[in-house]
Write an enzyme that holds these catalytic residues in place. Structure first.
Site, PDB file in Angstrom:
ATOM      1  CG  ASP A   1       3.671 -10.800  25.890  1.00 24.04           C
ATOM      2  OD1 ASP A   1       4.837 -11.161  26.149  1.00 24.04           O
ATOM      3  OD2 ASP A   1       2.728 -10.929  26.691  1.00 24.04           O
ATOM      4  CD  GLU A   2       0.353  -7.501  27.302  1.00 22.75           C
ATOM      5  OE1 GLU A   2      -0.848  -7.232  27.254  1.00 22.75           O
ATOM      6  OE2 GLU A   2       0.845  -8.234  28.188  1.00 22.75           O
TER       7      GLU A   2
ATOM      8  CD1 TRP B   1      -0.780 -11.820  21.374  1.00 20.48           C
ATOM      9  CD2 TRP B   1      -2.374 -11.085  22.753  1.00 20.48           C
ATOM     10  NE1 TRP B   1      -0.291 -10.697  22.018  1.00 20.48           N
ATOM     11  CE2 TRP B   1      -1.254 -10.241  22.888  1.00 20.48           C
ATOM     12  CE3 TRP B   1      -3.506 -10.828  23.539  1.00 20.48           C
ATOM     13  CZ2 TRP B   1      -1.230  -9.145  23.754  1.00 20.48           C
ATOM     14  CZ3 TRP B   1      -3.481  -9.735  24.403  1.00 20.48           C
ATOM     15  CH2 TRP B   1      -2.357  -8.914  24.499  1.00 20.48           C
TER      16      TRP B   1
ATOM     17  CE1 TYR C   1      -5.163 -14.950  24.427  1.00 15.87           C
ATOM     18  CE2 TYR C   1      -5.018 -13.306  26.163  1.00 15.87           C
ATOM     19  CZ  TYR C   1      -4.464 -13.950  25.080  1.00 15.87           C
ATOM     20  OH  TYR C   1      -3.217 -13.586  24.636  1.00 15.87           O
TER      21      TYR C   1
ATOM     22  CG  ASP D   1      -7.540 -14.657  31.054  1.00 17.47           C
ATOM     23  OD1 ASP D   1      -7.736 -15.037  29.877  1.00 17.47           O
ATOM     24  OD2 ASP D   1      -6.992 -13.569  31.333  1.00 17.47           O
TER      25      ASP D   1
ATOM     26  CB  THR E   1      -2.951 -18.486  36.296  1.00 20.58           C
ATOM     27  OG1 THR E   1      -1.584 -18.085  36.302  1.00 20.58           O
ATOM     28  CG2 THR E   1      -3.139 -19.675  35.393  1.00 20.58           C
ATOM     29  CD  GLU E   2      -3.155 -11.952  34.892  1.00 20.40           C
ATOM     30  OE1 GLU E   2      -3.581 -13.046  34.430  1.00 20.40           O
ATOM     31  OE2 GLU E   2      -2.747 -11.031  34.178  1.00 20.40           O
TER      32      GLU E   2
HETATM   33  C1  ACM Z   1      -0.647 -11.810  25.971  1.00 13.79           C
HETATM   34  O1  ACM Z   1      -1.841 -12.005  26.216  1.00 13.79           O
HETATM   35  N1  ACM Z   1       0.015 -10.833  26.579  1.00 13.79           N
HETATM   36  C2  ACM Z   1       0.059 -12.602  24.997  1.00 13.79           C
END
Ligand code: ACM
Length: 437
Positions: free
Chosen positions: A202-203, A270, A295, A297, A346-347
């Site tokens: 990802d990203e 996602w 999500y 969070d 969990t940041e």
């Molecule tokens: C993600 O939320 N970067 C998978």
């Protein structure tokens, strides 16, 4: 997939979990890279999710901010990558760094124990090592695997990231780096028995690849048209290596950018529906975890007292409204949906209690969706909530009260960045435009 039914030895929460489950994959992803959780907390988490009829724990073991998996061939991954000198406090431009060291990692023996413990409770642990992006903890330990080589990376990276967000750091694409990653996954497959292992994907920020002459030469030699194809090439090579061990991979939906890296890959979708639709069309199994519904969070209300508000509002009722496979979904899509997953980044969840606050009681609604399909009948679920909340209380779970956070659950003065749902939907459309094919 033949994960257990999640009910094997657990006392079940008072939820509707009768008959046969609708989905084979009823998962929760826990990010232990941003915030290490000690083993007793992990075992307790397994007990709790088993009691919710869930059967997959995806363990996000590595990220820019920390590396938590002991690799015997590369000990610096945990020695250096498992510790950072501080963590970001809050979200957005007003955030600060707290200056409090954060560290921790799991030995292979501890993780084997976790796998056994989870298996006895009907839960499969799916480990995830995130590459080729989210790589700053790797590069703090082994800078030679970064773009530009050791000296260049050392000049950019002093330690795992003390900030949150998406680091620009990515792995380089030398054969030596592929060999390193292969060795890491070999050890991962020795510790975890799951047929499916996570490779992230990802990203991945492409700037360093784009600006690096050596990366561009390697791309040309390999006949790759652009950095998206390079990403798919990298993930494809890794999927081949994992397949040699008799496993297959799960990756986030970005893995389908460029080209399809592995026909047997599971796609964890996602960013709205686009990744799931493309994945299903290409014949992949897909796991649905759209951020707007799963999500945990994300903030639970738009009350200013909500601790460090990030993401869109995802209330308990929103979680209950998740409709993974609507009744009118075409069979070519419905047949490919392996299941659903709630993701717990969990940041900002820096203690067991803050984790509890984010996860419960939303996990109760999610669990019923995972078991029965969604959306839930809200008045019916709401009428049954007191019994569920009383059960959480008995288990010692520090859940979010229905009327909002208690004073000790708030984070006064710690900034957040609340998002608007319409803006997020527009952003997701932009982000997934490269999957429109
Ligand atoms: C993600 O939320 N970067 C998978």
């Amino acid at each position: 997939m033949s994960a257990g039914d999640g009910r094997a030895h657990a006392e079940l929460a008072p939820l509707r979990l009768d008959g046969e489950p609708r989905f084979a994959w009823r998962g929760v992803m826990l990010d232990v890279a941003r915030r290490f959780r000690p083993m007793p907390d992990l075992l307790r988490f397994v007990d709790l999710i088993a009691a919710h009829g869930l059967n997959v724990l995806q363990l996000h073991l590595t990220d820019d901010q920390g590396w938590r998996f002991e690799v015997r061939a590369y000990p610096r991954l945990t020695e250096i990558g498992g510790r950072r000198s501080g963590s970001q406090l809050g979200h957005g431009p007003a955030s600060t760094v707290d200056g409090v060291p954060h560290e921790g990692w799991y030995t292979q023996d501890e993780l084997r124990r976790l796998v056994d413990y989870a298996r006895e409770r009907g839960i499969r642990v799916v480990p995830e090592i995130d590459v080729p992006g989210h790589a700053q903890a790797i590069l703090a330990a082994y800078p030679e695997f970064g773009v530009g080589g050791g000296d260049a990376v050392r000049a950019r990276v002093a330690e795992p990231w003390t900030r949150f967000g998406i680091s620009d750091e990515v792995l380089n694409v030398e054969e030596e780096t592929l060999a390193f990653v292969g060795t890491v996954f070999d050890e991962l497959c020795e510790v975890f028995d799951s047929e499916i292992v996570g490779i992230g994907g990802d990203e991945v920020r492409k700037r360093l690849w784009r600006e690096d002459a050596r990366t561009q030469t390697l791309m040309a030699e390999r006949g790759l048209a652009d950095e998206e194809e390079l990403q798919a090439w990298f993930l494809g090579r890794l999927a081949d290596r994992v397949r040699e061990r008799g496993r297959r991979v799960v990756g986030w939906d970005e893995m389908l950018e460029g080209r399809d890296p592995a026909p047997d890959a599971v796609v964890a979708s996602w960013r709205g529906p686009v990744g799931a639709e493309l994945g299903a069309r290409l014949g992949h199994d897909v796991v649905l975890c759209p951020d707007l519904w799963t999500y945990f969070d994300y903030r639970q209300s738009d009350d200013p007292a909500e601790p460090i508000p990030v993401g869109t509002v995802l209330s308990l009722e929103d979680a209950a409204c998740f409709d993974p496979v609507p009744a009118d979904a075409p069979a070519w899509f419905a047949d490919r949906v392996l299941g659903v997953q709630a993701n717990v980044w969990t940041e900002h969840l820096d203690s067991r209690d803050r984790l509890d606050y984010a996860v419960f009681p939303r996990l109760g609604a999610f669990a019923e969706v995972a078991w029965n399909g969604g959306p839930l009948d809200w008045p019916d679920f709401a009428a049954r909530l007191p019994a569920y909340l009383a059960w959480l209380e008995e288990q010692g779970v520090d859940f979010r009260p229905l009327d909002g956070p208690r004073p000790d659950q708030q984070r006064p003065g710690v900034p957040g960045v609340p998002r608007d749902r319409a803006a997020r939907i527009a952003e997701l459309a932009r982000l997934t435009a490269t999957l429109a094919r």
